[in-house]
Design a protein around this motif. Structure first.
Motif, mmCIF file in Angstrom:
data_model
loop_
_atom_site.group_PDB
_atom_site.id
_atom_site.type_symbol
_atom_site.label_atom_id
_atom_site.label_comp_id
_atom_site.label_asym_id
_atom_site.label_seq_id
_atom_site.Cartn_x
_atom_site.Cartn_y
_atom_site.Cartn_z
ATOM 1 N N MET A 1 0.846 -1.177 0.000
ATOM 2 C CA MET A 1 0.000 0.000 0.000
ATOM 3 C C MET A 1 0.889 1.238 0.000
ATOM 4 S SD MET A 1 -2.839 1.244 2.793
ATOM 5 C CE MET A 1 -4.218 0.433 2.031
ATOM 6 N N ILE A 3 1.531 4.954 1.013
ATOM 7 C CA ILE A 3 1.134 5.858 2.092
ATOM 8 C C ILE A 3 1.750 7.224 1.807
ATOM 9 C CG2 ILE A 3 1.273 6.307 4.568
ATOM 10 C CD1 ILE A 3 1.724 3.217 4.868
ATOM 11 N N GLU A 52 -1.500 -4.589 3.642
ATOM 12 C CA GLU A 52 -2.514 -3.543 3.815
ATOM 13 C C GLU A 52 -2.913 -3.344 5.275
ATOM 14 O OE1 GLU A 52 -7.035 -2.550 2.361
ATOM 15 O OE2 GLU A 52 -5.707 -3.577 0.956
ATOM 16 N N LEU A 56 -2.497 0.177 7.204
ATOM 17 C CA LEU A 56 -3.635 0.899 7.787
ATOM 18 C C LEU A 56 -3.420 1.194 9.266
ATOM 19 C CD1 LEU A 56 -6.591 -0.919 5.991
ATOM 20 C CD2 LEU A 56 -5.770 1.415 5.586
ATOM 21 N N LYS A 75 -1.764 9.480 5.309
ATOM 22 C CA LYS A 75 -3.000 8.971 4.716
ATOM 23 C C LYS A 75 -2.673 8.006 3.581
ATOM 24 C CE LYS A 75 -3.513 12.859 1.529
ATOM 25 N NZ LYS A 75 -4.366 13.946 1.104
ATOM 26 N N ILE A 76 -3.697 7.322 3.122
ATOM 27 C CA ILE A 76 -3.530 6.412 1.992
ATOM 28 C C ILE A 76 -3.162 7.239 0.769
ATOM 29 C CG2 ILE A 76 -4.688 4.778 0.462
ATOM 30 C CD1 ILE A 76 -6.500 4.043 2.862
#
Length: 82
Positions: A1, A3, A52, A56, A75-76
């Motif tokens: 992911m 970031i 992920e 998160l 944040k993503i």
């Protein structure tokens, strides 16, 4: 992911960011965006984490945390393909 980190202290370096995110899981890359003319940080960057759930959790725990006395936003990020 992917970031995204914004409002990042211009004193922060990639090793420090990696160190902040590593307790939450594997970090595959860390990049702070630098100004091509001055060679100084633009105040934002990206961290890539393959898991992920770990990513998160890192976002939740590190958002608004202080680095060099400045609260960073975590944040993503957008996918690299976008």
């Amino acid at each position: 992911m992917n970031i995204q980190i914004t409002d990042l202290s211009r004193q922060a370096n990639e090793a420090e960011l990696t160190g902040l995110f590593t307790p939450f899981g594997t970090v595959t890359s860390t990049t702070i965006i630098m100004d091509k003319v001055t060679g100084k940080s633009k105040g934002f960057g990206f961290v890539e984490m393959p898991n992920e759930d770990e990513a998160l959790l890192a976002i939740k725990k590190l958002n608004k945390s202080l680095i060099h006395g400045k609260a960073m936003k975590v944040k993503i990020g957008k996918n690299k393909e976008s």
